[in-house]
Design an enzyme around this catalytic site. Structure first.
Site, PDB file in Angstrom:
ATOM      1  N   PRO A  67      -5.540  12.052  20.667  1.00  0.00           N
ATOM      2  CA  PRO A  67      -6.036  11.779  22.014  1.00  0.00           C
ATOM      3  C   PRO A  67      -5.374  10.583  22.700  1.00  0.00           C
ATOM      4  CG  PRO A  67      -7.670  11.150  20.358  1.00  0.00           C
ATOM      5  CD  PRO A  67      -6.594  11.941  19.647  1.00  0.00           C
ATOM      6  N   ASN A  68      -5.166  10.757  23.979  1.00  0.00           N
ATOM      7  CA  ASN A  68      -4.619   9.740  24.896  1.00  0.00           C
ATOM      8  C   ASN A  68      -3.118   9.545  24.764  1.00  0.00           C
ATOM      9  OD1 ASN A  68      -7.181   8.931  26.133  1.00  0.00           O
ATOM     10  ND2 ASN A  68      -7.680   8.230  24.080  1.00  0.00           N
ATOM     11  N   ARG A 102      -0.301   4.374  29.846  1.00  0.00           N
ATOM     12  CA  ARG A 102      -1.360   3.666  29.124  1.00  0.00           C
ATOM     13  C   ARG A 102      -0.807   2.436  28.395  1.00  0.00           C
ATOM     14  NH1 ARG A 102      -3.254   5.821  23.287  1.00  0.00           N
ATOM     15  NH2 ARG A 102      -5.002   4.422  22.924  1.00  0.00           N
ATOM     16  N   TYR A 110       2.363   0.357  23.983  1.00  0.00           N
ATOM     17  CA  TYR A 110       2.973   1.638  23.613  1.00  0.00           C
ATOM     18  C   TYR A 110       4.337   1.888  24.255  1.00  0.00           C
ATOM     19  CZ  TYR A 110      -1.730   2.446  21.856  1.00  0.00           C
ATOM     20  OH  TYR A 110      -2.903   2.332  21.168  1.00  0.00           O
ATOM     21  N   ASN A 152       0.296  11.590  14.336  1.00  0.00           N
ATOM     22  CA  ASN A 152      -0.256  10.373  14.927  1.00  0.00           C
ATOM     23  C   ASN A 152      -1.670  10.734  15.373  1.00  0.00           C
ATOM     24  OD1 ASN A 152      -1.134   8.176  16.366  1.00  0.00           O
ATOM     25  ND2 ASN A 152       0.824   7.819  17.393  1.00  0.00           N
ATOM     26  N   ALA A 205      -6.864   7.699  18.090  1.00  0.00           N
ATOM     27  CA  ALA A 205      -8.195   7.144  17.767  1.00  0.00           C
ATOM     28  C   ALA A 205      -8.898   7.925  16.649  1.00  0.00           C
ATOM     29  CB  ALA A 205      -9.069   7.103  19.016  1.00  0.00           C
ATOM     30  N   GLU A 250       1.806   9.942   8.321  1.00  0.00           N
ATOM     31  CA  GLU A 250       0.989   9.334   9.383  1.00  0.00           C
ATOM     32  C   GLU A 250       1.845   8.309  10.116  1.00  0.00           C
ATOM     33  OE1 GLU A 250      -2.274   7.110   7.766  1.00  0.00           O
ATOM     34  OE2 GLU A 250      -3.058   6.530   9.736  1.00  0.00           O
ATOM     35  N   HIS A 308       1.976   5.563  13.504  1.00  0.00           N
ATOM     36  CA  HIS A 308       1.368   4.855  14.634  1.00  0.00           C
ATOM     37  C   HIS A 308       2.461   4.105  15.372  1.00  0.00           C
ATOM     38  CE1 HIS A 308      -2.633   5.807  13.273  1.00  0.00           C
ATOM     39  NE2 HIS A 308      -2.213   5.522  12.060  1.00  0.00           N
ATOM     40  N   ARG A 355      -4.268  -5.377  15.480  1.00  0.00           N
ATOM     41  CA  ARG A 355      -5.045  -5.246  16.722  1.00  0.00           C
ATOM     42  C   ARG A 355      -6.550  -5.429  16.455  1.00  0.00           C
ATOM     43  NH1 ARG A 355      -3.008   0.061  19.498  1.00  0.00           N
ATOM     44  NH2 ARG A 355      -4.286  -0.805  21.199  1.00  0.00           N
TER      45      ARG A 355
HETATM   46  C1  DQA Z   1      -2.219   4.644  17.756  1.00  0.00           C
HETATM   47  C2  DQA Z   1      -3.148   3.504  17.310  1.00  0.00           C
HETATM   48  C3  DQA Z   1      -4.601   3.915  17.443  1.00  0.00           C
HETATM   49  O1  DQA Z   1      -5.448   2.834  17.048  1.00  0.00           O
HETATM   50  C4  DQA Z   1      -4.928   4.253  18.879  1.00  0.00           C
HETATM   51  O2  DQA Z   1      -6.235   4.717  18.999  1.00  0.00           O
HETATM   52  C5  DQA Z   1      -3.957   5.190  19.503  1.00  0.00           C
HETATM   53  C6  DQA Z   1      -2.545   5.111  19.160  1.00  0.00           C
HETATM   54  C7  DQA Z   1      -0.744   4.219  17.737  1.00  0.00           C
HETATM   55  O3  DQA Z   1       0.094   5.117  17.832  1.00  0.00           O
HETATM   56  O4  DQA Z   1      -0.426   3.034  17.664  1.00  0.00           O
HETATM   57  O5  DQA Z   1      -4.322   5.978  20.375  1.00  0.00           O
HETATM   58  O6  DQA Z   1      -2.376   5.716  16.840  1.00  0.00           O
END
Ligand code: DQA
Length: 157
Positions: free
Chosen positions: A17-18, A25, A30, A81, A84, A108, A110, A117
């Site tokens: 998500p997002n 964002r 990012y 990835n 959240a 995985e 990120h 963070r």
């Molecule tokens: C994320 C890190 C997560 O904590 C966050 O919720 C994201 C992006 C990252 O790629 O750094 O949406 O997975």
């Protein structure tokens, strides 16, 4: 190695998500590049190694879980990835576990370094079942993940 056990020469990259909002964002975290740029970069990195790469994104937990099931059924390695979902989705953790239980790599990734963070980002329910985790390297983390999958898979076959 039997036909059933072989790994397809395709990698599916699943973003939670997002991550469709990349470029808009929190660019200080990012970066300015969009999901479309990530898609193009990953496709090119895969192509150079002889792998088909498909980049997906969904805000819907059920859809992300379904993509894990599909990866198992099609024997496709996964770069995930979970965004959240990383921090609380036992449903996704169970689905991701089916990928690694099937002896398929699941890396995985990120973009940011969640450990540096907010406190809630320090815990991943995915890390314990992932083949490995790459954090804090921006989009380059996806390149490392593709390379790792290519390397691990070729070493086995
Ligand atoms: C994320 C890190 C997560 O904590 C966050 O919720 C994201 C992006 C990252 O790629 O750094 O949406 O997975």
């Amino acid at each position: 190695m039997t036909q059933e056990q072989s790994v397809s020469h395709k990698i599916v990259i699943v973003n939670g998500p997002n991550l469709g909002r990349l470029g808009v964002r929190e660019p200080e975290i990012y970066g300015n590049a969009t999901l479309q740029t990530l898609r193009e970069d990953c496709t090119e990195w895969g192509r150079k190694l002889g792998w088909d790469v498909e980049v997906r994104q969904s805000d819907d937990e059920a859809e992300v879980i379904h993509w894990m099931h599909q990866a198992v059924d099609e024997r496709t390695p996964v770069v995930l990835n979970p965004a959240a979902f990383t921090h609380y989705s036992y449903g996704l953790a169970d689905a991701a576990a089916q990928v690694t239980d099937a002896d398929l790599p699941l890396v995985e990734v990120h973009i940011s370094n969640p450990a540096s963070r907010e406190t809630f980002r320090r815990h991943s329910v995915i890390s314990p079942i992932a083949t490995g985790t790459i954090t804090g390297m921006g989009f380059y983390g996806y390149k490392l993940a593709i390379e790792a999958i290519a390397e691990l898979t070729d070493a086995k076959n």
